[in-house]
Design a protein around this motif. Structure first.
Motif, PDB file in Angstrom:
ATOM      1  N   GLN A  22     -55.954 -16.898 -62.277  1.00 19.21           N
ATOM      2  CA  GLN A  22     -56.256 -17.208 -60.886  1.00 19.21           C
ATOM      3  C   GLN A  22     -57.268 -16.184 -60.387  1.00 19.21           C
ATOM      4  O   GLN A  22     -57.174 -15.004 -60.719  1.00 19.21           O
ATOM      5  N   ARG A  33     -56.009 -22.772 -64.283  1.00 20.97           N
ATOM      6  CA  ARG A  33     -55.259 -22.069 -63.240  1.00 20.97           C
ATOM      7  C   ARG A  33     -53.894 -21.605 -63.747  1.00 20.97           C
ATOM      8  O   ARG A  33     -53.319 -20.661 -63.232  1.00 20.97           O
ATOM      9  N   ASN A  63     -51.276 -19.432 -58.577  1.00 16.50           N
ATOM     10  CA  ASN A  63     -50.961 -20.440 -59.571  1.00 16.50           C
ATOM     11  C   ASN A  63     -50.468 -21.690 -58.829  1.00 16.50           C
ATOM     12  O   ASN A  63     -50.370 -21.709 -57.614  1.00 16.50           O
ATOM     13  N   TYR A  64     -50.079 -22.706 -59.570  1.00 20.28           N
ATOM     14  CA  TYR A  64     -49.525 -23.922 -58.951  1.00 20.28           C
ATOM     15  C   TYR A  64     -48.217 -23.603 -58.239  1.00 20.28           C
ATOM     16  O   TYR A  64     -47.451 -22.731 -58.658  1.00 20.28           O
ATOM     17  N   GLU A  98     -56.563 -28.972 -63.054  1.00 21.48           N
ATOM     18  CA  GLU A  98     -57.285 -27.727 -63.329  1.00 21.48           C
ATOM     19  C   GLU A  98     -56.389 -26.841 -64.191  1.00 21.48           C
ATOM     20  O   GLU A  98     -55.668 -25.991 -63.695  1.00 21.48           O
ATOM     21  N   ARG A 107     -55.506 -29.568 -56.820  1.00 18.59           N
ATOM     22  CA  ARG A 107     -56.337 -29.219 -57.967  1.00 18.59           C
ATOM     23  C   ARG A 107     -56.393 -30.407 -58.923  1.00 18.59           C
ATOM     24  O   ARG A 107     -56.560 -30.261 -60.123  1.00 18.59           O
ATOM     25  N   GLU A 114     -56.057 -15.975 -54.901  1.00 17.60           N
ATOM     26  CA  GLU A 114     -55.620 -17.338 -55.164  1.00 17.60           C
ATOM     27  C   GLU A 114     -54.307 -17.277 -55.924  1.00 17.60           C
ATOM     28  O   GLU A 114     -53.893 -16.222 -56.388  1.00 17.60           O
ATOM     29  N   THR A 121     -55.753 -21.606 -52.565  1.00 17.53           N
ATOM     30  CA  THR A 121     -57.092 -21.122 -52.855  1.00 17.53           C
ATOM     31  C   THR A 121     -57.548 -20.270 -51.677  1.00 17.53           C
ATOM     32  O   THR A 121     -56.841 -20.163 -50.673  1.00 17.53           O
TER      33      THR A 121
END
Length: 190
Positions: free
Chosen positions: A152, A148, A158-159, A145, A119, A156, A111
């Motif tokens: 994004q 996401r 993605n995972y 979340e 998240r 920021e 983030t």
């Protein structure tokens, strides 16, 4: 419903010599208020209440991204492992948190405030036997979340798992996923 002790802790963003075994032993057996406010004082009070009243106890660790919630939970688990003299579980926090790389890959993302921001929330339940020694733990996650995955905000990501899979795309076991570079795949989601 009763609310017990509230501790406000601040993440100093550096290691301090206030979490070692000597400090654990200093707080062990002490009454709340006899020592300086500390995560170990909160853990000791919960442990004593569990043993005295034979009732489950909860410690809620809350805060903003980067506040040190995972580290505080780890110190609490180490405290319980040490004071309960759980010899086979002396490093229970290591065993419980061994799943962290997996849960963080699937549930953490970069983030604007934190490169490894959770998240999701974690609920860790530590089980004790009748002599109050740790016999196991269970971790559950919640509130992923999901937005996401497909969107994004600027600056920021993605995972983490998305980028880890893309980095491994050329490995034979991942060929069937037909992944390319993360920048190319990220365009598919926007």
């Amino acid at each position: 419903l009763a609310v017990g002790i509230i501790l406000v802790a601040i993440n100093p963003y550096k290691q301090l010599p206030i979490y070692g075994d000597a400090i654990i032993h200093a707080y062990s057996g002490q009454n709340m208020g006899d020592m300086d406010p500390h995560i170990f004082a909160v853990a000791e009070e919960a442990y004593k209440q569990m043993a005295r009243n034979n009732k489950n106890q909860s410690i809620i660790v809350s805060g903003e991204s980067g506040a040190g919630k995972t580290v505080s939970a780890r110190y609490t688990m180490r405290y319980f492992a040490t004071v309960s003299k759980s010899s086979s579980n002396a490093h229970v926090e290591d065993k419980v948190l061994a799943s962290n790389p997996i849960t963080e890959a699937v549930g953490n993302a970069k983030t604007t405030r934190n490169d490894n921001s959770s998240r999701f929330g974690k609920y860790t339940e530590i089980s004790f036997d009748r002599s109050y020694q740790i016999i196991g733990a269970n971790m559950r996650t919640y509130l992923l979340e999901k937005s996401r995955v497909v969107f994004q905000s600027e600056n920021e990501r993605n995972y983490h798992i998305f980028y880890q899979l893309c980095a491994s795309a050329m490995q034979p076991e991942y060929k069937h996923l037909k992944l390319g570079r993360s920048q190319e795949n990220n365009l598919l989601f926007t």
